[in-house]
Design a protein around this motif. Structure first.
Motif, mmCIF file in Angstrom:
data_model
loop_
_atom_site.group_PDB
_atom_site.id
_atom_site.type_symbol
_atom_site.label_atom_id
_atom_site.label_comp_id
_atom_site.label_asym_id
_atom_site.label_seq_id
_atom_site.Cartn_x
_atom_site.Cartn_y
_atom_site.Cartn_z
ATOM 1 N N MET B 445 -4.855 -0.192 12.229
ATOM 2 C CA MET B 445 -6.100 0.108 12.675
ATOM 3 C C MET B 445 -5.876 1.053 13.839
ATOM 4 N N ILE B 446 -5.675 0.399 14.842
ATOM 5 C CA ILE B 446 -5.311 1.166 16.184
ATOM 6 C C ILE B 446 -3.967 1.438 16.079
ATOM 7 N N GLY B 447 -3.208 0.392 15.782
ATOM 8 C CA GLY B 447 -1.785 0.588 15.621
ATOM 9 C C GLY B 447 -1.565 1.041 14.241
ATOM 10 N N VAL B 448 -0.148 0.981 13.964
ATOM 11 C CA VAL B 448 0.246 1.413 12.526
ATOM 12 C C VAL B 448 1.578 0.142 12.071
ATOM 13 N N HIS B 449 1.403 -0.004 10.745
ATOM 14 C CA HIS B 449 2.351 -0.827 10.250
ATOM 15 C C HIS B 449 3.014 -0.348 8.798
ATOM 16 N N TYR B 450 4.233 -0.001 8.817
ATOM 17 C CA TYR B 450 4.911 0.477 7.662
ATOM 18 C C TYR B 450 5.845 -0.539 6.825
ATOM 19 N N ARG B 451 5.712 -0.737 5.740
ATOM 20 C CA ARG B 451 6.670 -1.657 4.877
ATOM 21 C C ARG B 451 7.369 -0.756 4.026
ATOM 22 N N VAL B 452 8.826 -0.588 4.056
ATOM 23 C CA VAL B 452 9.572 0.204 3.203
ATOM 24 C C VAL B 452 10.525 -0.860 2.516
ATOM 25 N N PHE B 453 10.348 -0.409 1.016
ATOM 26 C CA PHE B 453 11.208 -1.555 0.146
ATOM 27 C C PHE B 453 11.701 -0.551 -1.184
ATOM 28 N N GLU B 454 12.860 -1.364 -1.673
ATOM 29 C CA GLU B 454 13.248 -0.944 -2.938
ATOM 30 C C GLU B 454 12.428 -1.657 -4.125
ATOM 31 N N LEU B 455 11.932 -0.761 -4.942
ATOM 32 C CA LEU B 455 10.972 -1.503 -5.948
ATOM 33 C C LEU B 455 11.603 -2.739 -6.435
ATOM 34 N N TYR B 456 13.029 -2.468 -6.977
ATOM 35 C CA TYR B 456 13.573 -3.568 -7.901
ATOM 36 C C TYR B 456 13.596 -4.725 -7.106
ATOM 37 N N LYS B 457 13.414 -4.857 -5.829
ATOM 38 C CA LYS B 457 13.355 -6.297 -5.039
ATOM 39 C C LYS B 457 12.079 -6.775 -5.279
ATOM 40 N N ALA B 458 11.055 -6.389 -6.001
ATOM 41 C CA ALA B 458 9.679 -6.964 -5.934
ATOM 42 C C ALA B 458 9.627 -8.300 -6.628
ATOM 43 N N GLN B 459 8.946 -9.405 -6.440
ATOM 44 C CA GLN B 459 9.261 -10.603 -6.924
ATOM 45 C C GLN B 459 8.063 -10.845 -7.945
ATOM 46 N N SER B 460 7.075 -10.199 -7.557
ATOM 47 C CA SER B 460 5.940 -10.271 -8.481
ATOM 48 C C SER B 460 4.902 -9.261 -8.538
ATOM 49 N N ALA B 461 4.059 -9.056 -9.257
ATOM 50 C CA ALA B 461 2.967 -7.812 -8.883
ATOM 51 C C ALA B 461 1.639 -8.437 -9.486
ATOM 52 N N ARG B 462 0.552 -7.882 -8.716
ATOM 53 C CA ARG B 462 -0.718 -8.459 -9.060
ATOM 54 C C ARG B 462 -1.780 -7.234 -8.956
ATOM 55 N N SER B 463 -2.592 -7.186 -9.787
ATOM 56 C CA SER B 463 -3.896 -6.213 -9.423
ATOM 57 C C SER B 463 -5.173 -7.051 -9.401
ATOM 58 N N ILE B 464 -6.127 -6.639 -8.558
ATOM 59 C CA ILE B 464 -7.399 -7.294 -8.498
ATOM 60 C C ILE B 464 -8.480 -6.391 -8.528
ATOM 61 N N SER B 465 -9.441 -6.596 -9.241
ATOM 62 C CA SER B 465 -10.835 -5.778 -9.147
ATOM 63 C C SER B 465 -11.837 -6.439 -9.626
ATOM 64 N N THR B 466 -12.854 -5.974 -8.847
ATOM 65 C CA THR B 466 -14.293 -6.571 -8.962
ATOM 66 C C THR B 466 -15.127 -5.727 -10.152
ATOM 67 N N TYR B 467 -16.049 -6.162 -10.233
ATOM 68 C CA TYR B 467 -16.912 -5.411 -11.534
ATOM 69 C C TYR B 467 -17.392 -4.077 -11.272
ATOM 70 N N LEU B 468 -17.790 -3.899 -9.775
ATOM 71 C CA LEU B 468 -17.992 -2.494 -9.334
ATOM 72 C C LEU B 468 -16.577 -1.521 -9.468
ATOM 73 N N MET B 469 -15.701 -2.335 -8.948
ATOM 74 C CA MET B 469 -14.403 -1.471 -8.826
ATOM 75 C C MET B 469 -13.932 -0.949 -10.193
ATOM 76 N N ARG B 470 -14.090 -1.804 -11.211
ATOM 77 C CA ARG B 470 -13.808 -1.693 -12.513
ATOM 78 C C ARG B 470 -14.570 -0.286 -13.144
ATOM 79 N N ARG B 471 -16.040 -0.516 -12.640
ATOM 80 C CA ARG B 471 -16.962 0.821 -13.230
ATOM 81 C C ARG B 471 -16.396 2.022 -12.585
ATOM 82 N N ALA B 472 -15.914 1.802 -11.398
ATOM 83 C CA ALA B 472 -15.308 3.079 -10.589
ATOM 84 C C ALA B 472 -13.857 3.430 -10.995
ATOM 85 N N GLY B 473 -13.172 2.757 -11.722
ATOM 86 C CA GLY B 473 -11.938 2.835 -12.341
ATOM 87 C C GLY B 473 -10.943 2.716 -11.142
#
Lengths: 177, 515
Positions: B445-473
C-alpha cells in the motif's frame, strides 16, 4: 521476460471432471446442522418458558424466523454439497467447493507431507469419512475433503501413499498425455 | 532423529566431552530458559510470596540463593552427562540430560545448516557453539557448545561434503565457475541502526513491557510528569498549558526511548554484518554479544521476500529475507525466525537488493520487472467496500454525533487514496531463465512487498471466484509455498488457469528436490 513457449499439451485443470461426494454426504451435512439447531431451539424454548418478557417480545419473531432460517440453511447445504467435487489425477488431487466464493484447490501428490482420516459419530453411522492432506507451510490442512465414503478415503490414502514421482512416467510422456 | 543405536556400533564409538568452558554456556542457557519458561510457572507462588510472606527481603535472598546454587549444580551435572560422538555411519550422536537421560541421533543427511555462534563469554578462550539445524525448528536442533572454531568449521565441511556427495548421486547439476566465485557484502553499523528505525522491534519491546505498564504509568505520573509540569510552570511561566506540555514532552521522550531501544536491539542482532555467497551457499556473520554464523544452501530457500515499509521508503532502504520451509504453519514460521533460520539482510539500498538477488537469480533486475496488474474490477470492488461504505458510516456518525460533515469527505479521500495505492501495487511477473521458471508477486500500500520464488517449489495452487468475477472472466490466484503464500487477486481467468496449470506442471514433473 517470460516466454510462453509451447510445451505441447499442458494438462489443464479446468478440464477436470470432478466426482460428486458420497450419496449420504448431504444427509450428514443436514444432520450436522440439525445437531446445532436443535439445542439452539431448546435453549430458546427454555428462555420463552422461564422469561415471560422475552417470550412476549420474541416468540412471534422466533416462530416465523427459526423455520425460515432452518429452511434456508437446508437449501444452502443442498447447493453447497452439489457444488463440491473431487478428482484424483495421476499426479495431484483436486477439490472444488464454495457457493458464493467458488474455490478449486489442486495439491500435487509429491508435495503431500502427511494425511489424516477423520470419522465423527454421525460419519461412522453413515459410513462416511473426511480426509485431510497436509503439505509444507500451510496453516492447516491444504485440502480437506469431507463427505466421502470411508472406503473412498482409505483408497485415496493408499493411492497417495503409494505415489512416488520417479515411478511415474517420464516428463515427456507426462506432457503428452 | 531417532533414539536407538545398535550394540555393535556402541562399542566402536568414540565419545567426546566438550570443553569445561561449555559450563558457562549451560549456565547462560538454563538461566535464559528459567526466565523465559520458568518464571511464568512460578507466578502463583510469587503472588503468595508478595501477599502472605512477611520478611520478604530475607526470604527473597534465600530463594534467589537456592535458585542460583540449583542452577549451577544442574548445569554442572548437565555438563558431566553431555557427550557427543561422530559415528562412522555419518551421524552425530548426543548423550545429554540430568533427570531424564536422552540420546539423540542426527544423520548428516538430515542436517539443513551448520551454524557457528561466538558468544561474548567464549571470545577470550576462542571457543564457539556449533549448531546443527535439522529441520528449521528449535526442537530439532543439536548444539555442541564450547568447541574450537576449527573443529566447528571442519564439522561443517564434513557435513556439507557428505551432503554434496549425496546430491551428486541424485544427479545434481555441476556448479559453474560463476557459481564458485565468492560474492560478499558488508553492511555498516550506521546502516544497521537504520534497521532499528524501520523495524517493529520497538513495538515488540513495548509489548514485552505490557504486563508492567500500569506500574510504569504510575511511576511516570509520580516521578516525572509532576516534575516536568512544575518545570514548565516555574521556569517558563506557562501556567495554563503546563500539563499538556508535560504530557507531550513525556510522549516524545517515550517514542525516542522506544526508537533507541529498537536501534540497540538491531545493533545487538546485526552488528558488523558480513554476508558471503559462494557455491550456491550463503554465509552470514553478525551479532554483538554473540557472533552468529549462519550458513544456508540456496536450494533450501523456498522464497525470497523483499519488503519496504513506510520508514523504509523514507530512508530508501529495503529488507530482504530468504525463507526456508516453515512446516506446521505460522507457529513454526515464527519459531524458524526466532531460531535465526531465516536469512535476513536488514538494510539494503535498491542497488544492493539487485546485486544480492542477482547472486541467486542472475536475471533479477527490479527495474526491468514488467508486472502485470490486477484488473480494474478489483479497484471498483475495493472502492465500494473499503472507501464508500466506511465513508457512509463516518457520515452517519457525523450526522448522529452532530460533527462536521466534511469529516466524511476527508475519510473518503483518504480511503480512496489508500485503496488506489493498494490496487496499483498488486502485480505479478513470470520469468524464464535457462529452462527454470520464476514468479515475482508484488503487493503493498504505502510500502511494498515482493515475493520471488521458483514455480516448481509450489506446494499447492488455488483459484477463487465469485459470481460477478466469473461473469467478468476473472479469478483470484493463490500459490501456497512452504514459506508463505503468493496471492494475486482479480486476474483474467485464462491467465490464472495458465499459471495454475503451469505451476502444477513444474511441481509435478520436476525431479529436483524442493526442500
Amino acid at each position: 521476460m517470460f516466454k510462453n513457449q509451447q510445451i505441447m499439451d499442458l494438462p489443464t485443470h479446468s478440464a477436470i471432471s470432478f466426482m460428486p461426494l458420497a450419496d449420504k454426504a448431504l444427509l450428514h451435512k443436514q444432520l450436522n446442522w440439525l445437531a446445532f439447531y436443535i439445542p439452539l431451539i431448546g435453549v430458546l424454548i427454555a428462555l420463552c418458558y422461564f422469561n415471560e418478557a422475552f417470550a412476549n417480545n420474541a416468540q412471534t419473531h422466533l416462530l416465523i424466523g427459526m423455520p425460515i432460517l432452518i429452511a434456508v440453511s437446508m437449501l444452502y447445504n443442498m447447493v453447497n454439497i452439489r457444488l463440491q467435487g473431487f478428482a484424483v489425477r495421476e499426479h495431484d488431487v483436486a477439490f472444488k467447493k464454495g457457493v458464493i466464493w467458488r474455490q478449486v484447490t489442486i495439491l500435487p501428490l509429491a508435495r503431500v507431507q502427511h494425511m489424516e482420516i477423520h470419522q465423527g459419530p454421525i460419519e461412522r453411522k453413515l459410513d462416511l469419512a473426511s480426509i485431510k492432506l497436509f503439505s509444507a507451510g500451510g496453516v492447516s490442512a491444504d485440502l480437506q475433503i469431507g463427505g466421502l465414503t470411508h472406503a473412498d478415503c482409505k483408497n485415496m490414502r493408499q493411492f497417495v501413499q503409494n505415489y512416488r514421482q520417479e515411478d511415474t512416467n517420464s516428463r515427456a510422456e507426462f506432457i503428452n498425455e | 532423529m531417532s533414539n536407538t543405536i545398535n550394540e555393535e556400533q556402541k562399542s566402536s564409538l568414540h565419545w567426546q566431552k566438550v570443553s569445561p568452558w561449555a559450563l558457562l554456556y549451560f549456565v547462560v542457557y538454563f538461566s535464559v530458559r528459567f526466565v523465559k519458561d520458568g518464571l511464568l510457572n512460578l507466578l502463583p507462588m510469587l503472588v503468595v510470596f508478595v501477599t502472605q510472606v512477611e520478611n520478604k527481603l530475607f526470604w527473597a535472598q534465600v530463594a534467589g540463593g537456592a535458585a542460583f546454587i540449583s542452577l549451577l549444580v544442574y548445569s554442572f551435572l548437565y555438563y558431566l552427562n553431555f557427550r557427543f560422538c561422530i559415528s562412522d555411519d555419518h551421524e552425530i550422536l548426543l548423550n545429554k540430560g540430568v533427570f531424564k537421560k536422552e540420546r539423540l541421533t542426527l544423520k548428516f543427511g538430515r542436517v539443513q545448516n551448520v551454524n557457528i555462534a561466538e558468544p561474548f563469554y567464549f571470545t577470550p578462550v576462542s571457543l564457539v557453539n556449533c549448531i546443527f539445524d535439522a529441520a528449521g525448528s528449535v526442537s530439532q536442533e543439536v548444539v555442541l557448545p564450547g568447541v574450537t572454531k576449527d573443529y566447528a568449521q571442519q564439522m561443517r565441511k564434513q557435513i556439507f561434503a557428505f551432503k554434496a556427495l549425496q546430491q551428486n548421486e541424485d544427479e545434481q547439476p555441476a556448479l559453474s565457475e560463476a557459481d564458485l566465485a565468492e560474492n560478499s557484502l558488508r553492511i555498516s553499523n550506521k546502516e544497521i541502526a537504520k534497521f532499528g528505525l524501520m523495524s517493529n522491534m520497538a513495538i515488540l519491546a513495548i509489548a514485552a513491557l505490557a504486563p508492567f505498564i500500569n506500574v510504569f504509568i504510575d511511576f511516570l505520573e509520580q516521578k516525572i510528569i509532576y516534575k516536568v509540569e512544575g518545570f514548565y510552570q516555574q521556569e517558563l511561566g506557562m501556567l495554563a498549558n503546563a500539563a499538556t506540555f508535560a504530557m507531550i514532552t513525556l510522549i516524545v521522550m517515550l517514542v525516542l526511548m522506544a526508537v533507541l531501544l529498537s536501534v540497540t536491539m538491531s545493533l545487538i542482532r546485526f552488528y558488523n554484518f558480513e554476508l558471503y555467497f559462494k557455491g550456491q551457499k550463503f554465509k552470514r556473520i553478525a551479532g554483538l554479544l554473540e557472533r552468529h554464523q549462519l550458513s544456508m544452501s540456496m536450494d533450501k530457500v523456498q522464497s525470497i521476500v523483499i519488503k519496504q515499509n513506510l520508514m523504509g521508503r523514507l530512508l530508501k532502504r529495503f529488507t530482504v529475507e530468504c525463507l526456508q520451509t516453515s512446516s506446521g504453519g505460522i507457529a513454526a514460521g515464527v519459531a524458524a525466525k526466532k531460531n535465526k533460520q531465516t536469512l535476513v539482510l536488514p538494510v539494503l539500498n535498491s542497488e544492493q537488493v539487485d546485486s544480492v538477488c542477482q547472486w541467486i537469480y542472475p536475471w533479477f533486475n527490479s527495474k526491468k520487472l514488467l508486472f502485470k496488474q490486477a484488473e480494474r474490477a478489483l479497484l471498483y470492488k475495493n472502492l465500494g467496500f473499503y472507501a464508500v461504505l466506511p465513508s457512509v458510516v463516518v457520515l452517519l456518525v457525523c450526522y448522529l454525533g452532530e460533527f462536521n460533515y466534511w469529516l466524511s469527505l476527508g475519510a473518503f479521500v483518504i480511503f480512496t487514496g489508500l485503496v488506489s495505492l493498494s490496487y496499483q501495487r498488486y502485480g505479478y511477473y513470470l520469468h524464464e531463465d535457462n529452462g527454470r521458471f520464476y514468479m515475482v508477486v508484488r503487493r503493498g500500500m504505502i510500502g511494498v512487498h515482493y515475493r520471488v520464488f521458483e514455480l516448481y517449489k509450489a506446494q499447492s495452487a488455488r483459484s477463487i471466484s465469485t459470481y460477478l468475477m466469473r461473469r467478468a472472466g476473472l479469478e483470484s490466484l493463490y500459490i501456497q509455498l512452504a514459506s508463505g503464500q503468493a496471492f494475486m487477486p482479480y486476474i483474467k481467468k485464462q491467465d490464472a488457469d495458465f499459471i495454475i496449470d503451469f505451476t502444477l506442471y513444474q511441481a509435478e514433473s520436476s525431479n529436483r528436490s524442493w526442500m
